[in-house]
Scaffold this active site. Structure first.
Site, PDB file in Angstrom:
ATOM      1  N   ARG A 137      -1.892  -9.001  13.050  1.00 28.53           N
ATOM      2  CA  ARG A 137      -2.209  -7.829  12.330  1.00 28.53           C
ATOM      3  C   ARG A 137      -2.547  -8.228  10.392  1.00 28.53           C
ATOM      4  NH1 ARG A 137       3.173  -5.346  10.762  1.00 28.53           N
ATOM      5  NH2 ARG A 137       2.407  -4.189   9.122  1.00 28.53           N
TER       6      ARG A 137
ATOM      7  N   LYS B 287       1.385  -0.786   0.036  1.00 28.00           N
ATOM      8  CA  LYS B 287      -0.389   0.617  -0.074  1.00 28.00           C
ATOM      9  C   LYS B 287       0.674   1.510   0.220  1.00 28.00           C
ATOM     10  CE  LYS B 287      -1.667  -1.467   3.896  1.00 28.00           C
ATOM     11  NZ  LYS B 287      -1.400  -2.300   3.914  1.00 28.00           N
TER      12      LYS B 287
ATOM     13  N   ARG C 282     -10.470   1.441   8.192  1.00 30.08           N
ATOM     14  CA  ARG C 282      -9.410   0.376   9.213  1.00 30.08           C
ATOM     15  C   ARG C 282     -10.462  -0.588   9.297  1.00 30.08           C
ATOM     16  NH1 ARG C 282      -4.227   0.663   8.235  1.00 30.08           N
ATOM     17  NH2 ARG C 282      -2.941  -1.154   9.024  1.00 30.08           N
TER      18      ARG C 282
ATOM     19  N   ARG D 169      10.602  -2.503  12.011  1.00 30.63           N
ATOM     20  CA  ARG D 169      10.048  -1.950  12.362  1.00 30.63           C
ATOM     21  C   ARG D 169       9.378  -2.564  13.094  1.00 30.63           C
ATOM     22  NH1 ARG D 169       4.329  -0.212   8.195  1.00 30.63           N
ATOM     23  NH2 ARG D 169       3.796  -1.147   9.743  1.00 30.63           N
TER      24      ARG D 169
ATOM     25  N   ARG E  14      11.600  -5.660   5.119  1.00 29.79           N
ATOM     26  CA  ARG E  14      11.934  -4.286   4.463  1.00 29.79           C
ATOM     27  C   ARG E  14      12.408  -3.625   5.420  1.00 29.79           C
ATOM     28  NH1 ARG E  14       5.294  -2.097   5.463  1.00 29.79           N
ATOM     29  NH2 ARG E  14       5.846  -2.863   7.271  1.00 29.79           N
TER      30      ARG E  14
END
Ligand code: AP5
Ligand code: MG
Length: 221
Positions: free
Chosen positions: A172, A13, A88, A161, A127
């Site tokens: 998540r 995203k 969300r 992160r 990431r």
């Protein structure tokens, strides 16, 4: 244009939002990035958000909606915006509808990024983000920086992160399925959803997204 980007954690995203926002000349509004900016500034909102984010849960609606509203009402968002990570859940989608109704504006499209779960896990595990700017995102194998641990764009330090640990990612994903996916049906009922595959090279996905948005726009004419 006013667009909502939806998809599981790690779908891309943020990666796509930066490109689409530039192409469509609208601001990219990411509630995740806004929370992380508050965390690094050590604000009260940041402290509150961190406790939920580190566990992989949603930050309470009341503060999230207020923060998103505040950002959408800024000058640069008058003619459009690209929402990434908001709404969300259905309560947030309803709050956004209320806000849009008050302003007498409408969403143009909800772009739904589809990616298989095993790919999402790989994307999140590799990431790396830049400490200086949230939008400088890399992946250790898919889009590696030229020098390990250093941002190609600004030379900032790259980091992982806190909520990208295996356990938190599992939570998540579950939160996405139970709380966020229902907004896809909510927006399908409004005829707004364009679903695209987010597999393949970053550029290919951007092209697919722009084509889908154009198609949607043409159908309305
Ligand atoms: P948020 O920051 O929104 O995280 P998320 O939804 O879990 O999504 P991510 O940012 O992890 O993934 P992404 O889809 O942006 O993928 P990216 O482009 O980085 O939210 C974090 C937390 O904040 C939430 O858990 C919650 O606690 C809180 N929060 C936020 N909004 C909230 C709200 N509205 N209400 C309540 N709480 C809220 O890509 C991932 C990786 O893949 C990168 O390394 C990238 O380089 C790579 N990649 C991207 N595209 C490709 C490609 N095509 N091929 C190969 N690699 C790719
Ligand atoms: Mg993101």
């Amino acid at each position: 244009m006013r667009i909502v980007l939806v998809g599981p954690p790690g779908a891309g995203k943020g990666t796509q939002a930066v490109r689409l926002a530039k192409e469509l000349k609208i601001p990219h509004i990411s509630t995740g990035d806004l929370f992380r900016a508050n965390i690094s500034r050590k604000t009260e909102l940041g402290k509150l958000a961190k406790s939920y984010m580190d566990a992989g849960n949603l930050v309470p609606d009341e503060v999230t909606i207020a923060m998103a509203k505040d950002r959408m009402e800024q000058e640069d968002a008058v003619n459009g915006f690209l929402l990434d990570g908001f709404p969300r859940n259905v309560a947030q989608a309803e709050a956004l509808d209320e806000l849009l109704k008050t302003e007498k504006i409408k969403l143009d499209a909800v772009l739904d990024l589809e990616v298989p779960e095993e790919e999402v896990v790989k994307r999140i595990a590799g990431r790396r983000l830049c400490r200086n700017k949230a939008e400088h995102v890399f992946h250790v194998t898919y889009t590696p920086p030229k020098a390990e641990g250093v941002c190609d764009v600004c030379g900032g330090e790259l980091y992982q992160r806190d909520d990208d640990s295996e356990d938190t990612v599992r939570t998540r994903l579950e939160v996405y399925h139970t709380q966020t996916e229902p907004i896809i049906d909510y927006y399908k009922a409004q005829g707004l959803v364009a679903t695209i595959s987010a597999l393949g090279a970053v550029d290919e996905v951007t092209k697919r997204a722009l084509d889908a948005l154009k198609r949607d726009g043409d159908e309305e004419k």
